[in-house]
Design a protein around this motif. Structure first.
Motif, short mmCIF file in Angstrom:
data_model
loop_
_atom_site.label_atom_id
_atom_site.label_comp_id
_atom_site.label_asym_id
_atom_site.label_seq_id
_atom_site.Cartn_x
_atom_site.Cartn_y
_atom_site.Cartn_z
N MET A 1 0.85 -1.20 0.00
CA MET A 1 0.00 0.00 0.00
C MET A 1 0.89 1.24 0.00
O MET A 1 1.86 1.33 0.73
CB MET A 1 -0.87 -0.01 1.25
N GLU A 5 -2.54 6.13 -0.43
CA GLU A 5 -3.65 5.32 0.09
C GLU A 5 -3.69 5.41 1.62
O GLU A 5 -4.76 5.55 2.21
CB GLU A 5 -3.48 3.86 -0.33
N LYS A 8 -5.13 8.72 2.60
CA LYS A 8 -6.59 8.76 2.41
C LYS A 8 -7.30 8.04 3.55
O LYS A 8 -8.29 8.50 4.10
CB LYS A 8 -6.95 8.09 1.08
N MET A 9 -6.73 6.88 3.89
CA MET A 9 -7.31 6.06 4.94
C MET A 9 -7.30 6.81 6.27
O MET A 9 -8.28 6.82 7.01
CB MET A 9 -6.49 4.77 5.05
N THR A 13 -10.42 8.02 8.63
CA THR A 13 -10.59 7.67 10.04
C THR A 13 -10.73 8.91 10.89
O THR A 13 -11.58 8.98 11.78
CB THR A 13 -9.37 6.85 10.52
N ALA A 321 -3.02 -6.60 5.42
CA ALA A 321 -2.17 -5.46 5.78
C ALA A 321 -0.91 -5.98 6.47
O ALA A 321 -0.99 -6.83 7.36
CB ALA A 321 -2.91 -4.52 6.72
N ARG A 323 2.65 -5.39 8.81
CA ARG A 323 2.98 -4.57 9.98
C ARG A 323 3.22 -3.14 9.58
O ARG A 323 2.76 -2.20 10.21
CB ARG A 323 4.29 -5.07 10.59
N GLN A 324 3.97 -3.01 8.47
CA GLN A 324 4.35 -1.67 8.04
C GLN A 324 3.12 -0.86 7.62
O GLN A 324 3.03 0.33 7.91
CB GLN A 324 5.34 -1.77 6.90
N ILE A 326 0.14 -1.02 8.80
CA ILE A 326 -0.55 -0.56 10.01
C ILE A 326 0.24 0.56 10.67
O ILE A 326 -0.30 1.61 11.04
CB ILE A 326 -0.73 -1.73 11.00
N GLN A 329 -0.08 3.71 8.70
CA GLN A 329 -1.41 4.31 8.82
C GLN A 329 -1.55 5.10 10.13
O GLN A 329 -2.01 6.24 10.13
CB GLN A 329 -2.48 3.23 8.76
#
Lengths: 405, 238
Positions: A1, A5, A8-9, A13, A321, A323-324, A326, A329
């Motif tokens: 990802m 992206e 945006k995520m 949130t 997903a 680890r990276q 998450i 993000q």
């Protein structure tokens, strides 16, 4: 990802929980706004105070009673400067163009049934050139007035308005400490000098002040509060300082510690710079602490958020997903919060600085370094305080995370 | 034909020494492409652990696991995440939809992690939702959908990356009997179209609609090819 992206995520949130996002940002907003406002105000104060001394011109020197050390030792200001000292400087120091001894104190004033208390300044006609001041109406008192102890007064513009509204005060009688004085003029409006409103003061001959108002005299002669001196030109300031220092030492029969201090405009600017610089630093430090607290707030909320979103994290991991992903993000969420908080805080800070400039005499400036530092630091705070919660999130085991209901 | 799942001598041991718990013990299991299979067993039988291993959410302590021909038993966390993303589709009892995203966005999520371009994501997500009968619910948030609809969104999300296998963990556990049947019908349709489906359930009437039941007991496969019709009898035994 990719980062777009992830961003945006994160935005999604954060906007889904606007109240929380706003509250989280609040710490950073306040921190940032205060850094910028405080530094701006501090620098404004510095500029204001420097401006006051600069407005006196580079030729001015002040002689104040007591040595630096003596003033450090006690609040009691020694009464070592006299009118005679001023006269001696005027007649014997060749590099000096004007000497204005000043004797001042707060006194009750009245006109008819109107009363007030304000600064009464006893001085000589040289006061005008030394302070770059002039009368608006009528005349200032003369050398003759000083010699004859005449009871004449020149009003500051605020006092004139207070007592006479729009009527012409020249020729009227006012009372200072219950003694009658004839109004001979009104000063032009000049505003405050180092916190003293020069328009809310009255000016009388220094001899009259000494003999009729203050009454007490120094053991050395007629006491004055301080002496303002104008050197002939900028180049002769140091010569003038040297000469009048020697003269005073001779007159006061000084063998070791001086009982007076001579300050040039340069000294004064330096002192003002030191004091206001320390003030700015202190304000900035306080503001920096609030910025730090704001960062801890972000970490706190992010940790709660990680815990609350355990299932979301588990799900994201289950559907692929890494680890990276998450980590990134959550980091981006923290950075967006702190950077946006930083920008909003900066805007508010700039607004605050503008407001202070508009409503006070402090011409507070928006300091570009302060903005860069504040925004950089708040972004860094997001990074720093975001890492820990983000790592917590990335570390979550998807099985455990999915089952936590 | 190459099996989708081949578990060989799988052990899963939790803890060490005195507190050691053997959750799986020498499990061997083969599931072929196109099968529709239920995993059952009493609680503590190891079926959930087996499901975690099969779903690449957990690694076995020993043994080999060939998923679609690739040994995944020793892969790192991130490699497993990649495998889950590309080869597996998950459906959970609690749906696990993200509340702040629309149905369409929820279904797009696995493709985001797969790096599919945005326009294609949208197209394929809409397609998957149409397939589960939610063509007119694309922009609804989960809280605007019924439980059955939410589970159908989750199924669309599970199939959108074209996995080799659909893994469902008690997919009807939170649904009433009518929506249970709707969801099972979708599984049947998907299976009929060639997708391998493996489902953990404790409801015999759900398992009865699959084609094969694998029965776990005490961390072992007690019966790996029970006909669903034998279930009634089996539940009595357990």
């Amino acid at each position: 990802m990719n980062l777009i992206e992830s961003t945006k995520m994160a935005v999604k949130t954060l906007t889904a929980n606007k109240l929380r996002s706003t509250l989280t940002m609040l710490g950073i907003i306040i921190g940032n706004a205060s850094v910028i406002t405080m530094v701006g105000v501090g620098q404004g104060a510095q500029r204001y105070a420097s401006g006051q001394f600069e407005s006196l011109g580079p030729n001015v020197l002040f002689i104040i009673p007591g040595s630096e050390e003596a003033r450090d030792r006690s609040f009691q200001i020694p009464r070592t400067l006299t009118l005679e000292d001023a006269e001696a400087i005027s007649s014997q120091v060749s590099t000096v163009s004007a000497v204005a001894p000043q004797l001042q104190s707060q006194q009750p004033l009245s006109f008819g049934n109107r009363q007030t208390t304000s600064l009464v300044m006893g001085t000589t006609p040289d006061f005008l050139p030394v302070r770059d001041f002039d009368v608006e109406q009528g005349r200032f008192f003369t050398e003759t007035d000083v010699q004859r102890n005449t009871q004449v007064v020149v009003l500051g513009s605020d006092i004139a308005r207070k007592f006479f509204d729009d009527k012409d005060p020249v020729g009227q009688q006012i009372r200072i400490k219950n003694i009658g004085f004839q109004v001979i003029g009104i000063m032009e409006s000049k505003g405050a000098f180092l916190g003293n409103n020069q328009d809310d003061a009255v000016y009388i001959p220094i001899t009259t002040m000494s003999n009729r108002i203050t009454g007490d005299t120094s053991p050395y002669g007629t006491e004055v509060t301080f002496i303002s001196v104008n050197a002939r030109d900028e180049a002769s300031v140091s010569a003038a300082e040297f000469q009048l220092r020697n003269l005073l030492r001779l007159r006061h029969k000084i063998t070791n510690e001086d009982d007076f201090t001579v300050r040039t405009q340069k000294d004064a600017l330096e002192i003002v710079g030191n004091v206001t610089g320390a003030l700015t630093l202190m304000l900035a430090a306080i503001a920096a602490i609030s910025l730090f607290v704001g960062g801890i707030g972000i970490m706190n909320i992010m940790l709660v958020s990680v815990r609350e979103r355990t299932q979301e994290i588990g799900l994201r991991k289950a559907i692929g997903a890494s680890r990276q992903d998450i980590l990134v993000q959550f980091m981006i969420e923290a950075i967006i919060l702190s950077a946006l908080g930083g920008i909003l805080g900066t805007a508010i800070g700039v607004g605050g600085v503008t407001l202070v400039s508009a409503t006070t005499p402090l011409k507070a400036g928006v300091s570009t370094p302060a903005i860069l530092v504040a925004v950089g630091v708040s972004g860094g705070i997001g990074l720093f305080f975001g890492v820990f919660p983000a790592r917590q999130a990335a570390k979550l085991d998807p099985i455990v995370a999915l089952r936590s209901a | 034909m190459q099996p989708v799942i081949r578990l060989e001598h799988i052990d899963k041991i939790y803890g060490t020494g005195d507190t050691e718990v053997r959750a799986l013990s020498d499990v061997n299991l083969v599931v072929n492409t196109g099968e529709y299979c239920a995993i059952m067993g009493p609680s503590g039988s190891g079926k959930s652990t087996a499901m975690n291993v099969i779903g690449c959410l957990d690694r076995p302590t020993s043994g080999s696991y060939y998923l679609d021909g690739v040994d995944v038993a020793r892969l790192s966390d991130d490699e497993l995440a990649h495998v889950r993303n590309r080869k597996l589709g998950f459906v959970f009892q609690q749906f696990h939809l993200l509340p702040q995203l629309s149905a369409l966005e929820n279904v797009m999520l696995p493709m985001v992690y797969a790096g599919v371009a945005a326009s294609e994501r949208r197209e394929r997500a809409a397609e998957a939702l149409t397939r589960v009968g939610l063509a007119n619910r694309l922009h609804n948030r989960p809280n605007q959908l019924s439980g059955g609809q939410q589970q159908r969104v989750a199924i669309a999300r599970a199939i959108v990356n074209r996995p080799v296998m659909l893994l469902a963990d008690e997919p009807t556990g939170a649904l009433d009997s009518q929506t249970t049947q709707e969801v099972l019908n979708i599984f049947s349709e998907l299976n009929a179209s060639g997708i391998t489906v493996v489902m953990v359930t404790h409801e015999p009437e759900v398992a009865r609609q699959t084609h094969r039941v694998v029965w776990f007991r005490d961390g072992m496969v007690q019966n790996d090819n029970m006909l669903p019709t034998q279930l009634a009898q089996m539940s009595l035994v357990s």
